[in-house]
Motif scaffolding. Structure first.
Motif, mmCIF file in Angstrom:
data_model
loop_
_atom_site.group_PDB
_atom_site.id
_atom_site.type_symbol
_atom_site.label_atom_id
_atom_site.label_comp_id
_atom_site.label_asym_id
_atom_site.label_seq_id
_atom_site.Cartn_x
_atom_site.Cartn_y
_atom_site.Cartn_z
ATOM 1 N N CYS A 1 45.742 42.662 38.666
ATOM 2 C CA CYS A 1 44.856 42.258 39.749
ATOM 3 C C CYS A 1 45.311 40.886 40.213
ATOM 4 C CB CYS A 1 43.399 42.193 39.287
ATOM 5 S SG CYS A 1 42.329 41.515 40.562
ATOM 6 N N CYS B 1 44.102 39.086 42.442
ATOM 7 C CA CYS B 1 42.955 38.209 42.685
ATOM 8 C C CYS B 1 42.349 37.696 41.385
ATOM 9 C CB CYS B 1 41.877 38.937 43.485
ATOM 10 S SG CYS B 1 42.432 39.488 45.099
ATOM 11 N N CYS C 1 39.608 41.072 46.803
ATOM 12 C CA CYS C 1 40.236 41.802 47.911
ATOM 13 C C CYS C 1 40.001 43.296 47.737
ATOM 14 C CB CYS C 1 41.720 41.473 48.025
ATOM 15 S SG CYS C 1 42.821 42.477 47.007
ATOM 16 N N GLY C 2 39.855 43.733 46.496
ATOM 17 C CA GLY C 2 39.481 45.116 46.212
ATOM 18 C C GLY C 2 40.634 46.088 46.110
ATOM 19 N N CYS D 1 43.173 46.510 44.134
ATOM 20 C CA CYS D 1 43.532 47.078 42.832
ATOM 21 C C CYS D 1 42.399 47.873 42.206
ATOM 22 C CB CYS D 1 43.897 45.950 41.867
ATOM 23 S SG CYS D 1 42.435 45.002 41.364
#
Ligand code: FES
Ligand code: FES
Lengths: 154, 764
Positions: free
Chosen positions: A131, A133, A97-98, A100
């Motif tokens: 994170c 994800c 998702c980016g 963090c």
């Protein structure tokens, strides 16, 4: 009014001294690459470099930033050239998702600046960013790659 | 409220209900039967071309500069959909992938996710009987008609697989026709590769850029052939993700980064007790504080909690002002809710309530009556929060004329539009929804609570865009949680020491019914079976001859929703823990026992074998360590995992996880690996730490220190092995890696120290 330098540029910020640097960056200076995750220094999403040190900006009041030099994710590249950590992040396809990742990258930059070849234990102790994800295996691989350790070594 | 406005709201609501009714009454609508795949190609009016862009169909624009803009109607939340879906198009288009860019598709029925609805029907995945197939087909067609754009159920690739490849092949054919005319040669003499059409005999070639204008004006051909698997050159390769560059330099935009001109910010305090209301608050002089624009009380709605919000020029001003306002709440009916009491009630329901049967085969009652001995165990899993890294937020502008604009990371833009239009009292077409990157979704962002609240605030401050940002504490205390659930599993063992029958009963809330009640109330009913409650139990792949699987539905104060892998997330823990117990009771190796029960299921058996073999199943391990295995099929993918754990000083350390996944075909193997790694770590946080508890009607956890996450230091070594069984078994990859993790770890703990853990989170 507080004066600070962000990504090499000096800013005079008109905000209450207790405003956390995070919100100054995002709402006053329009630098939205630094993210809000928890607001209590528990997740690392808001990590920036303050005079070179990885700092969780959600709990750092503006008043404490007077005269300091701040580097955010937007200021990490050197002109058109990405920082080696950013390049490794692309090479190892770290982000999902980016959200963090700005914080993760800046925490890594600070780690490698004083510990160019960190052990796995040192990485684990210094990179405490959350994170959701679960990109950790790739974060680890990318850090090893930048620090010149075989990224595939177990 | 004046009557004109009331009438507008009623009109909006009526449309809303009609749309809802389409799914409920799918069979009554005749048109569905005539839908064909080609019907998913036509460009909707909402798709507009900028200067120099040519629209080929709903999915493809090609620019005169050669940029190929693929329309992606699903939302990028980290799962890689903004790369995987463009790959489908590029493969058939024979495009140079470097020319391919993705755009968030506009809202239009052609982009609806039909597969998600078709997947929701309560049949076992191996049931291909005519009833199951007819209902699936009907749901799919109804889904097409409803045109609900949503991302969930690991369906994105499966839903897009046919239409997006067809879109690419159709555009390619048009480019070939245009080139043949331009060059004055037969189409059959032309070849397409790397975004160029080439006439080899005359060594002439034209780029897509040169052909775009002419080709896009041609009629769409009806009869294009799609490439067989052997001819794929792009699909199946580990292409770097298109979204990664923007995610390493801070330029990736999320909902929380929306900065429309004139933006102001809102902070919110929601009633800490579920279903409660605002009793009283004292604004005092806070309204006069610098920057403060408004203090707004928000009523509870069908999707959102009662709250008080403060709007200010800057977020920090809003947050500080909100904290200075004393608010008294009415707890209401749920003020005493306690998850400890709820758990005890669930245990009693397992004793007393027969529940509803989801699957039955043979005669389990007879098997138990004749059993030489029986094995019985109760399992339990708590509520879980999603805790997406980006807390809930929504930016909404409602103009004086009622038209609106919304910027929000969401999993269902169609619903965002409906909800906002409903509040503004306008037709939904007058609301524009921008979906930037999602800072995590996991099912949370299909919910509309924050969208509703932002609309209610924006409605009060017309012509001013407001950004509502929840604190982490609000996010954790006002989630739609993974349901708490308990299960009783029983096995009958006959006189020969063989497994003769299995009975499974589980108890918990229905995420589907509750979510439907929040979003499409006309469709919600307790009469409908919710497959997700029993998935992972009623559809076990093992050949258990005499079995009965049932579920008891409850209604609780704590709202529930979809959480990565939904019912499988807890049910796999129940089932696979118990299967392990059966194996040990029968004196069999847990891997061998499972393998023997999968004689009829070659896909499952192979995945199990690959995981076991790569993990060195049966090999020696140092002291205090153990291996556990688990298998789960979910979202049409089959996953097996072997966990290696160390148990010392009452702590569980997961050192290694070996995973095999069969998702049919891995479009982009690197994204599949990343998703499985992600799902494993997501599952591990839940297995070791995850628990949301409620006391006095309030969630006890508030921020990451109370709701812990696995970090880098506690991440095990993870190995992912992809097993391919072919395009006909195409499955999802975002969720299926999560379910087997908890049981694999629990089974490994048993192997390491002999303690059988039947409750999450795992504690020795
Ligand atoms: S937002 Fe600063 S550490 Fe989480
Ligand atoms: S990449 Fe999504 S939270 Fe780290």
């Amino acid at each position: 009014m507080t004066t600070l330098t962000v990504n090499g540029q000096q800013h005079d910020v008109e905000a209450d001294g207790d405003t956390p640097l995070l919100w100054v960056l995002r709402d006053h200076l329009g630098l939205t690459g630094t993210k809000f995750g928890c607001g209590i220094a528990a997740c690392g999403a808001c990590t920036v470099l303050v005079d070179g040190a990885a700092t969780r900006s959600c709990v750092l009041p503006l008043a404490a930033c007077a005269g300091k030099s701040v580097t955010t994710i937007e200021g990490l590249a050197d002109g058109g050239e990405l920082h080696p950590v950013q390049q490794a992040w692309i090479e190892h396809q770290v982000p999902q998702c980016g959200y963090c990742q700005s914080g993760m990258i800046l925490a890594t930059v600070a780690l490698l600046a004083d510990t160019p070849r960190p052990s796995e234990a040192e990485i684990g102790a210094r990179i405490t960013n959350i994170c959701r994800c679960g990109t950790y295996p790739r974060v680890l691989r990318a850090i090893r790659a930048v620090s010149g350790v075989d990224p595939t070594a177990a | 409220m004046n009557t004109v406005k009331q009438a507008r709201i009623d009109r909006g609501r009526r449309r809303f209900l009609i749309a809802s009714g389409i799914v409920g009454g799918g069979l009554a609508v005749g048109a569905w039967w005539f839908y064909r795949e080609r019907d998913r190609l036509g460009a909707p009016p909402a798709l507009v071309a900028a200067d120099g862009e040519r629209i080929f169909n709903a999915w493809i624009k090609i620019g005169d500069d050669g940029r190929i803009l693929v329309q992606v109607p699903r939302q990028e939340m980290g799962q890689g959909v903004s790369t995987a879906l463009p790959m489908l198009v590029a493969e058939e288009l024979d495009a140079d992938f470097a020319d391919v860019h993705y755009e968030q598709a506009p809202i239009a029925p052609v982009y609806g996710n039909a597969t998600m609805l078709a997947d929701g029907v309560p049949f076992r995945p191996d049931d291909h009987g005519w009833v199951a197939e007819l209902v699936r087909h009907t749901q799919f067609k109804a889904g097409q008609l409803l045109g609900l754009q949503a991302t969930g159920g690991s369906t994105s690739v499966r839903d897009a697989f046919e239409p997006m490849r067809r879109a690419g092949a159709t555009a390619r054919a048009m480019l070939v026709t245009a080139a043949a005319r331009r060059l004055g040669v037969a189409e059959s003499e032309l070849e397409v590769a790397a975004s160029r059409v080439t006439h080899a005999p005359s060594r002439r070639s034209l780029s897509f850029a040169e052909l775009a204008a002419e080709a896009a004006a041609l009629p769409m051909p009806d009869d294009v052939a799609l490439k067989p698997r052997e001819r794929f050159t792009l699909l199946g390769t580990p292409r770097p993700r298109l979204d990664v560059p923007a995610k390493v330099d801070g330029s990736a935009h999320y909902g929380i980064d929306a900065r429309p001109p004139g933006l102001v910010y809102a902070a919110i305090a929601q009633c800490p007790v579920f279903g409660g209301t605002v009793k009283h608050y004292e604004g005092g002089d806070v309204a006069e504080w610098p920057g403060v624009r408004a203090i707004v009380e928000l009523p509870a709605t069908r999707t959102s909690a009662a709250a008080v919000a403060v709007v200010a020029d800057h977020y920090w001003q809003a947050k500080k002002a909100l904290e200075a306002i004393p608010i008294e709440w009415h707890g209401g009916a749920h003020a005493a809710h306690d998850t400890g009491e709820q758990k005890a009630r669930y245990a009693a329901l397992l004793d007393d309530d027969p529940g509803r049967v989801y699957d039955a085969a043979g005669d389990s009652a007879a098997a138990f009556a004749a059993a030489a001995r029986t094995l019985e165990a109760d399992y339990h899993a708590p509520y879980l929060a999603h805790a997406t890294m980006e807390p809930m937020n929504c930016t909404t502008l409602i103009r004086a004329d009622g038209s609106g604009e919304v910027w929000v990371g969401n999993q269902a833009p169609t619903l965002v539009r409906w909800i906002t239009a409903e509040v503004a009292g306008v037709d939904s077409e007058r609301v524009t929804v921008h979906t930037p990157y999602l800072g995590g979704g996991f099912g949370r962002r299909g919910e509309m609570d924050v969208v509703m609240q932002a609309a209610l605030i924006a409605e009060r401050l017309r012509d001013t865009p407001i950004q509502l940002v929840w604190s982490r504490e609000e996010d954790m205390r006002h989630d739609l949680y993974r349901p708490m659930a308990s299960a009783r599993l029983r096995a009958a063992i006959d006189a020969d020491g063989a497994l003769a029958g299995v009975e499974i009963k589980s108890v918990g809330q229905s995420a589907v019914t509750e979510l439907t009640r929040r979003l499409l109330p006309a469709m919600a009913s307790d009469l409908m079976k919710d497959k997700t409650m029993s998935e992972g139990l009623f559809d076990l792949p093992y050949a258990f001859a005499n079995r009965t699987v049932s579920h008891v539905r409850t209604h609780e104060a704590v709202p529930v929703g979809f959480w990565r892998s939904v019912g499988h997330s807890m049910n796999a823990f129940f089932a696979e823990g118990f299967v392990d117990e059966i194996a040990h009771t029968l004196g069999q190796d847990p891997f061998e026992f499972r393998r023997a029960a999968l004689g009829h299921a070659p896909r499952h058996r192979r995945v199990l074998e690959v995981a076991a073999e790569r993990a060195g199943w049966g090999g020696p391990l140092d002291g205090g360590r153990g291996r556990g295995i688990a298998l789960a099929e979910s979202f049409h993918a089959v996953v097996a995992q072997v966990a290696e754990v160390r148990v010392a000083d009452e702590a569980i350390t997961v050192e290694r996880v070996v995973c095999a996944i069969d998702c049919g075909f891995a479009l982009n193997p690197d994204i599949v690996r990343a998703q499985v790694e992600s799902a494993i770590i997501f599952g591990l946080s839940a297995a070791l730490h995850g628990e949301i508890s409620v006391r006095n009607g309030r969630v006890e956890q508030g921020n990451f220190p109370d709701y812990r996450m696995v970090g880098l230091a506690s991440t095990p070594r993870i190995e992912v092995h992809i097993v391919e069984s072919g395009l006909e078994h195409l499955g999802g990859v975002g969720e299926p890696g999560t379910p087997p993790l908890a049981p694999a770890v629990a089974n490994a703990v048993f192997a390491a120290c002999g303690k059988r853990l039947r409750e999450l989170p795992l504690r020795v």
